[in-house]
Write a protein that holds these residues in place. Sequence first.
Motif, PDB file in Angstrom:
ATOM      1  N   PHE A 191      40.310  36.485  49.532  1.00  0.00           N
ATOM      2  CA  PHE A 191      41.108  37.639  49.140  1.00  0.00           C
ATOM      3  C   PHE A 191      40.741  38.771  50.094  1.00  0.00           C
ATOM      4  O   PHE A 191      39.554  39.041  50.320  1.00  0.00           O
ATOM      5  CB  PHE A 191      40.804  38.056  47.697  1.00  0.00           C
ATOM      6  N   ALA A 250      48.327  35.547  55.307  1.00  0.00           N
ATOM      7  CA  ALA A 250      48.846  35.146  54.002  1.00  0.00           C
ATOM      8  C   ALA A 250      49.491  33.768  54.071  1.00  0.00           C
ATOM      9  O   ALA A 250      49.320  32.943  53.162  1.00  0.00           O
ATOM     10  CB  ALA A 250      49.841  36.184  53.493  1.00  0.00           C
ATOM     11  N   THR A 255      44.992  35.723  50.242  1.00  0.00           N
ATOM     12  CA  THR A 255      45.683  36.601  49.305  1.00  0.00           C
ATOM     13  C   THR A 255      45.405  38.045  49.692  1.00  0.00           C
ATOM     14  O   THR A 255      44.254  38.500  49.681  1.00  0.00           O
ATOM     15  CB  THR A 255      45.209  36.363  47.861  1.00  0.00           C
ATOM     16  N   LEU A 257      45.520  42.087  49.246  1.00  0.00           N
ATOM     17  CA  LEU A 257      45.436  43.044  48.155  1.00  0.00           C
ATOM     18  C   LEU A 257      45.512  44.453  48.729  1.00  0.00           C
ATOM     19  O   LEU A 257      45.218  44.677  49.900  1.00  0.00           O
ATOM     20  CB  LEU A 257      44.112  42.912  47.397  1.00  0.00           C
ATOM     21  N   CYS A 318      52.332  37.644  47.938  1.00  0.00           N
ATOM     22  CA  CYS A 318      51.309  38.647  47.626  1.00  0.00           C
ATOM     23  C   CYS A 318      51.675  40.021  48.165  1.00  0.00           C
ATOM     24  O   CYS A 318      51.053  41.024  47.781  1.00  0.00           O
ATOM     25  CB  CYS A 318      49.947  38.213  48.165  1.00  0.00           C
ATOM     26  N   PRO A 322      52.732  42.490  44.801  1.00  0.00           N
ATOM     27  CA  PRO A 322      51.280  42.663  44.948  1.00  0.00           C
ATOM     28  C   PRO A 322      50.560  42.765  43.620  1.00  0.00           C
ATOM     29  O   PRO A 322      51.101  43.284  42.639  1.00  0.00           O
ATOM     30  CB  PRO A 322      51.158  43.961  45.750  1.00  0.00           C
ATOM     31  N   LEU A 323      49.337  42.267  43.599  1.00  0.00           N
ATOM     32  CA  LEU A 323      48.520  42.311  42.388  1.00  0.00           C
ATOM     33  C   LEU A 323      48.029  43.730  42.132  1.00  0.00           C
ATOM     34  O   LEU A 323      47.727  44.474  43.063  1.00  0.00           O
ATOM     35  CB  LEU A 323      47.319  41.374  42.546  1.00  0.00           C
TER      36      LEU A 323
END
Length: 406
Positions: A191, A250, A255, A257, A318, A322-323
């Motif tokens: 990540f 990616a 991932t 962030l 992602c 997005p998270l």
Amino acid sequence: MADETVDTLVIGGGQAGLTMSHRLKQRGIGHLVLERGRIAERWRSERWDGLMFQFPNWSVRLPDFAFPHADADGFSDTAAIIAFIEDYATFVTPPIRCGVEVTKLRRDAGGFVADLAGGSIAARSVVVATGPYQRPLRPALLDDHPGLFQVHASSYKNPPQLPDGAVLVVGAGASGAQITEELMRAGRRVFLSVGRHNRLPRRYRGRDLFWWLAEMGVDETRVEQRGPSRLLPVISGAHGGRTIDFRRFAADGVTLLGRVTAARNGVLAIAPDLTSNIANGDAYYATFLGIVDDFIAARGLDQPADPLARLRLPDPPCLTAPLDTIDLRAERITGVIWATGYGLDLNWIDIPVLDANGVPRHHHGVSEVPGLYFLGLQWLSKMKSSFLSGVGDDAAALADHIAARG
């Protein structure tokens, strides 16, 4: 009363300190170099095993001393750079003492006194050449998270150093990007927290980035003309030199962030800025390509077109969704690498020459205090001040200033 007296004291035995010694010797100025560890200590102890230098071999040089290489357009590992600096030290033969740390630098009636563990040295002039990478910056967000392996990029060595499991890399500058790629190639799930960044091409239209910077005179840009951005370019010398493309990361399984803003019970809060950070990096990249294109056209240079440089991969999930949080346990993240940069650590200078942020006040390395100088800092006088190929110009100017003091 000091135990010893020299004309000029140089503090730091890396490339900046050695170059300063060379310039002082050329002018017949007596001096002494002090190094807290070994010559090129930070290159030895604060770099990871797989680091590749970001500058192509043809651009690596120190004053009056060429870098030996078999591939001009290749990139060298840390061991080769350390050997180069060691060979330069042999060439310069500086009056240097290693394993000597200055605990305090203060003024006295005749100039300055450097306090050491075993005594003190008085000097009429002092050059602080300890470099820009002194204090690793590591947020305390996860300090209370038990069992989580955490390391700053300066202490990261290799993938086997980390426990089994996924890895979070915080910071997507040059170090964070190269470490992410190394972990990914080692089969780790990664990540990557991406903040604001300046993305640039490794090569464009047949030439390396640093060739274009030199050809266009950009690396000679004076600090007075510097723009507002303080970000360093995201580039890599790994695997033959590569343009960093976070969409490619990616596509290869990383991932992406946004910035990590908070943590509670192993759950990280993620800022909603990933899309804008990637877009800003893309814009910086495209602007640079346009500047090069305009330069080629204006000069009538015969450089091949490079349409592949403008190709863009599709936005990965992602990035499109997005998270906003990430649970370390749920994602089986067992290690965190903080690629969050460095700060200066000059509090041992007991002289009112630092601003509220601990940054020295100076003009092109000449401080407000007569006889006190700084060398090797980023943008000391121009863009290339902290480059291996640029520190010699600043050292020569400072040596001239010291000589002119009489």
